[in-house]
Every structure is written in structure tokens, then in C-alpha cells.
Design a protein around this motif. Structure first.
Motif, PDB file in Angstrom:
ATOM      1  N   ILE A 103      48.424 -53.122 -24.826  1.00 39.54           N
ATOM      2  CA  ILE A 103      49.109 -52.098 -25.626  1.00 39.54           C
ATOM      3  C   ILE A 103      48.378 -50.765 -25.558  1.00 39.54           C
ATOM      4  CG2 ILE A 103      50.214 -53.753 -27.178  1.00 39.54           C
ATOM      5  CD1 ILE A 103      47.981 -53.155 -29.205  1.00 39.54           C
ATOM      6  N   CYS A 104      47.554 -50.586 -24.526  1.00 41.09           N
ATOM      7  CA  CYS A 104      46.829 -49.327 -24.311  1.00 41.09           C
ATOM      8  C   CYS A 104      45.947 -48.940 -25.502  1.00 41.09           C
ATOM      9  CB  CYS A 104      47.805 -48.191 -24.010  1.00 41.09           C
ATOM     10  SG  CYS A 104      48.594 -48.356 -22.382  1.00 41.09           S
ATOM     11  N   GLY A 105      45.405 -49.935 -26.155  1.00 44.74           N
ATOM     12  CA  GLY A 105      44.619 -49.675 -27.340  1.00 44.74           C
ATOM     13  C   GLY A 105      43.343 -48.893 -27.099  1.00 44.74           C
ATOM     14  N   ILE A 106      42.731 -49.100 -25.943  1.00 48.39           N
ATOM     15  CA  ILE A 106      41.478 -48.402 -25.641  1.00 48.39           C
ATOM     16  C   ILE A 106      41.719 -46.921 -25.462  1.00 48.39           C
ATOM     17  CG2 ILE A 106      39.717 -48.128 -23.841  1.00 48.39           C
ATOM     18  CD1 ILE A 106      39.775 -51.212 -23.567  1.00 48.39           C
ATOM     19  N   ASP A 113      34.033 -46.513 -23.693  1.00 51.06           N
ATOM     20  CA  ASP A 113      32.982 -47.489 -23.381  1.00 51.06           C
ATOM     21  C   ASP A 113      33.455 -48.923 -23.545  1.00 51.06           C
ATOM     22  OD1 ASP A 113      30.330 -45.385 -24.729  1.00 51.06           O
ATOM     23  OD2 ASP A 113      31.204 -45.486 -22.716  1.00 51.06           O
ATOM     24  N   ALA A 114      34.583 -49.127 -24.202  1.00 51.49           N
ATOM     25  CA  ALA A 114      35.113 -50.473 -24.394  1.00 51.49           C
ATOM     26  C   ALA A 114      35.892 -50.975 -23.183  1.00 51.49           C
ATOM     27  CB  ALA A 114      36.017 -50.512 -25.619  1.00 51.49           C
ATOM     28  N   ALA A 115      36.196 -50.092 -22.251  1.00 55.48           N
ATOM     29  CA  ALA A 115      36.954 -50.494 -21.070  1.00 55.48           C
ATOM     30  C   ALA A 115      36.103 -51.407 -20.191  1.00 55.48           C
ATOM     31  CB  ALA A 115      37.396 -49.273 -20.283  1.00 55.48           C
ATOM     32  N   ARG A 116      36.719 -52.460 -19.668  1.00 62.16           N
ATOM     33  CA  ARG A 116      35.988 -53.392 -18.817  1.00 62.16           C
ATOM     34  C   ARG A 116      35.665 -52.781 -17.467  1.00 62.16           C
ATOM     35  NH1 ARG A 116      38.239 -59.556 -19.757  1.00 62.16           N
ATOM     36  NH2 ARG A 116      37.784 -59.651 -21.982  1.00 62.16           N
ATOM     37  N   ALA A 117      36.522 -51.907 -16.986  1.00 65.50           N
ATOM     38  CA  ALA A 117      36.282 -51.248 -15.708  1.00 65.50           C
ATOM     39  C   ALA A 117      36.644 -49.778 -15.841  1.00 65.50           C
ATOM     40  CB  ALA A 117      37.088 -51.902 -14.596  1.00 65.50           C
ATOM     41  N   ARG A 118      35.838 -48.934 -15.217  1.00 73.38           N
ATOM     42  CA  ARG A 118      36.053 -47.492 -15.276  1.00 73.38           C
ATOM     43  C   ARG A 118      35.791 -46.904 -13.899  1.00 73.38           C
ATOM     44  NH1 ARG A 118      33.156 -49.105 -19.789  1.00 73.38           N
ATOM     45  NH2 ARG A 118      31.176 -48.762 -18.745  1.00 73.38           N
TER      46      ARG A 118
END
Length: 128
Positions: A103-106, A113-118
Motif C-alpha cells: 500500500i506504498c506505506g513507506i 530507511d525502512a525500505a528493504r532495497a534502495r
């Protein structure tokens, strides 16, 4: 290993357009049930989540880009695009794509910083 690679940045005059691409490796979009988001960080400013698209093509835009930017997801090309029109000098920033929740919460919460991959980030400069 999941990686994201951004491309398409550069220098553009005010009022111009650019299209950023985000291409994942380690997974394919057609089998990915979550969202892909875009963040940006301007010099001296906090990083902000500006747009996201989930697997159902439901989109989110921050007020700062709404009506000017369009996000799209092309599973066959395994790429998420961010079309940026009517660019302004204040759009100058490093742009990052990230993996997000369903749901695009990040992106909505601005929790980069909560994203698993950037991705590594790509520079966009709007200047005359």
C-alpha cells in the motif's frame, strides 16, 4: 540479491521534462506484489517520498509533485518510470527508487530507511 538502478537524470531547464527509470534486479515486477516508490533529497532538506505505484497500479503523489509527475509501471520492461513535467528549480535533488509495501506505506510515511532495497540515487538539476 535485490537491487534497484535509477537512470534518466540530468540537467534540464525550468519548464522542461525528464523521465526517470527504476529497474530492479533480483526480482521481476510481474511477480512482485508490492509497491515501488520514489524519494528525493534536495540540498539542505529532508528526504521526502514523492510518488509510489503498487502492483494494482494504484498511485500516490506528494502535493509537491501532484499534477506534474506521473508514475507508471511496465512489467514487460521490468521498469518503473517517473515522468517529470513542468520542472522547477526546487525539483533539483537526488532521486531514489525504493521497494515499498503493498500500500506504498513507506513512501507515504517518508520512511526511506525502512525500505528493504534502495537505489544509489540519481541527480536531477533544474536550472537555466
Amino acid at each position: 540479491q535485490v537491487q534497484l538502478v535509477e537512470s534518466g537524470g540530468g540537467l534540464v531547464q525550468p519548464g522542461g521534462s525528464l523521465r526517470l527509470s527504476c529497474t530492479p534486479s533480483g526480482f521481476t515486477l510481474d511477480a512482485y506484489p508490492y509497491g515501488i516508490g520514489w524519494f528525493r533529497q534536495a540540498p539542505g532538506k529532508e528526504r521526502e517520498g514523492i510518488s509510489c505505484i503498487n502492483s494494482n497500479n494504484i498511485t500516490y503523489y506528494a502535493d509537491s509533485v501532484k499534477g506534474r509527475f506521473t508514475i507508471s509501471r511496465h512489467n514487460a520492461r521490468n521498469t518503473v518510470y517517473l515522468q517529470m513535467n513542468s520542472l522547477k528549480p526546487e525539483d533539483t535533488a537526488v532521486y531514489y527508487c525504493v521497494t515499498d509495501t503493498a500500500i506504498c506505506g513507506i513512501t507515504i510515511a517518508g520512511e526511506f530507511d525502512a525500505a528493504r532495497a534502495r537505489g544509489q540515487g540519481i541527480q536531477v538539476t533544474v536550472s537555466s
